[in-house]
Structure formats: C-alpha cells, structure tokens
Write an enzyme that holds these catalytic residues in place. Structure first.
Site, PDB file in Angstrom:
ATOM      1  N   GLU A 106       7.281 -12.313  -4.461  1.00  0.00           N
ATOM      2  CA  GLU A 106       6.260 -12.871  -3.580  1.00  0.00           C
ATOM      3  C   GLU A 106       6.364 -14.393  -3.488  1.00  0.00           C
ATOM      4  O   GLU A 106       6.198 -14.962  -2.410  1.00  0.00           O
ATOM      5  CB  GLU A 106       4.859 -12.454  -4.056  1.00  0.00           C
ATOM      6  CG  GLU A 106       4.513 -11.003  -3.811  1.00  0.00           C
ATOM      7  CD  GLU A 106       4.360 -10.674  -2.331  1.00  0.00           C
ATOM      8  OE1 GLU A 106       4.206 -11.608  -1.502  1.00  0.00           O
ATOM      9  OE2 GLU A 106       4.390  -9.487  -1.980  1.00  0.00           O
ATOM     10  N   GLU A 110       7.111 -15.932   0.221  1.00  0.00           N
ATOM     11  CA  GLU A 110       6.063 -16.703   0.896  1.00  0.00           C
ATOM     12  C   GLU A 110       6.353 -18.199   0.943  1.00  0.00           C
ATOM     13  O   GLU A 110       5.907 -18.883   1.870  1.00  0.00           O
ATOM     14  CB  GLU A 110       4.712 -16.452   0.221  1.00  0.00           C
ATOM     15  CG  GLU A 110       4.193 -15.042   0.415  1.00  0.00           C
ATOM     16  CD  GLU A 110       2.729 -14.891   0.045  1.00  0.00           C
ATOM     17  OE1 GLU A 110       2.113 -15.878  -0.432  1.00  0.00           O
ATOM     18  OE2 GLU A 110       2.202 -13.790   0.244  1.00  0.00           O
ATOM     19  N   PRO A 128     -14.783  -5.082  -8.508  1.00  0.00           N
ATOM     20  CA  PRO A 128     -14.775  -3.747  -9.105  1.00  0.00           C
ATOM     21  C   PRO A 128     -15.895  -2.817  -8.660  1.00  0.00           C
ATOM     22  O   PRO A 128     -15.910  -1.653  -9.042  1.00  0.00           O
ATOM     23  CB  PRO A 128     -14.893  -4.049 -10.609  1.00  0.00           C
ATOM     24  CG  PRO A 128     -15.594  -5.367 -10.676  1.00  0.00           C
ATOM     25  CD  PRO A 128     -15.122  -6.132  -9.483  1.00  0.00           C
TER      26      PRO A 128
END
Length: 200
Positions: A106, A110, A128
C-alpha cells in the site's frame, strides 16, 4: 459470598455471544454485511447487522531527517465523506496476504515510497459497533522515494507534514480521518519517550 461488580464484569469479559442464526444480506468486492440473531454475554437476545471486512493496514511513514519528524499523508476524495481528506496511507489486506506485506504494498502503490524499517505499532477496531474491520498500524522509516502505482480509480496526492502541524490540525478538527488522528497522536506520545529502534 456476594458477587462484586468487578467479579461480574470479569466473568462477562470471558464470554462471547452465541449465534442463533446468520445470513449474508450483501456481498461486494470490499466487504459483506451479515444480519445475525445472537444471545449476548448478558443473556439479551438481539439482532446485529455487521459489516464484515478482511482487515486493513495503516502506514505511519516518518522521515526523521529534519528538525522534527515529517509524516507522509495522502489526499484523496472520499465519497462517503463527500470531501477530500488528508490521511495516512492505508488499504485492505488481500486474501492470503500478511499485514506487513500489505503495508509495504500500500505504501508503494499510493505514494511510491518504500521503507527499510518497519514496526507494528497498534492494532485497533475503527468502529466496533457495527464494523468488523481491524486496522494494524505500522511505523515505517528509512524511506526511499519511487514512482507511485495507484489503482485506476484513485487520484492521490502525497505530501510530508511536520508532526507539530498535524497535532495542531488534529486538535483543531482539521484532520477528520480517525486512523490518521490515532497515528499522529500515537507518534507524538512516542516522541515524548526515549526513542527506540525500529525493526527491519
């Protein structure tokens, strides 16, 4: 012997919900949604609709070569937020991929940067109450620039910011991405302690 509130909370903490039934009501390329009937640890029966996600990584890429740490952020349009946001580089863990491998991928995709030092710093749930996604935050150092390789649907700008500027932006509400606020404040706390070596 009467049971204290602490004993009750401790006992409840060891229990998990029992699933009576579960069905997938949506399945997309990034996440799915399940609708479950459960009996929770306290005995209450409830319906719980949950977004299921493979898990993500967040990269706190830091250049220590100046007077204070410089942190690499990316700016991109986020459709659910309806705005452009500055964020730490992040992304989904692919099937069969380790957290560290996902973090390396990543960061490179990116921003074009690679890192010679990595340390898994935090592991948390961003929301959550309804989202099963987890986030593993990695501290990345010994950065080397390269060519970014964004996905076809990504328009990303990358830039370094001084840590003090990002702390001020987070405190003032000008950074609105939760994982970035977490990473910035964690690094501020770490810098107040004796520095430790990163793991290669």
């Amino acid at each position: 012997m009467p049971i204290s509130q602490e004993m009750y909370i401790g006992a409840m903490a060891k229990k998990k919900a029992s699933v009576i039934s579960s069905r997938t009501v949506f399945r997309g390329p990034v996440f799915s949604v399940t609708s479950d009937q459960v009996v929770e640890p306290g005995g209450m029966q409830a319906r719980r609709d949950t977004v299921r996600h493979q898990g993500s990584v967040v990269i706190l890429a830091v250049n220590d070569g100046r007077d204070e740490p410089q942190i690499l952020l990316v700016r991109q349009y986020r459709y659910p937020a309806g705005d452009y946001l500055w964020e730490l580089p992040a992304g989904r863990i692919d099937e069969g991929e380790s957290e560290l491998a996902a973090a390396r991928r990543e960061l490179r995709e990116e921003t074009g940067y690679t890192a010679g030092q990595w340390k898994r710093a935090l592991f948390f749930y961003p929301s959550p109450g309804f989202l099963g996604e987890t986030m593993a935050l990695f501290l990345a150092g010994d950065l080397k620039a390269g060519k970014a390789q964004p996905d076809a649907d990504e328009m990303i700008t990358a830039r370094f910011f001084p840590l003090s500027e990002l702390v001020a932006k987070a405190a003032g509400g000008r950074i609105r991405d939760g994982k970035t606020i977490v990473g910035v404040l964690w690094l501020k706390h770490q810098k107040a302690r004796p520095p430790g070596a990163l793991h290669s």
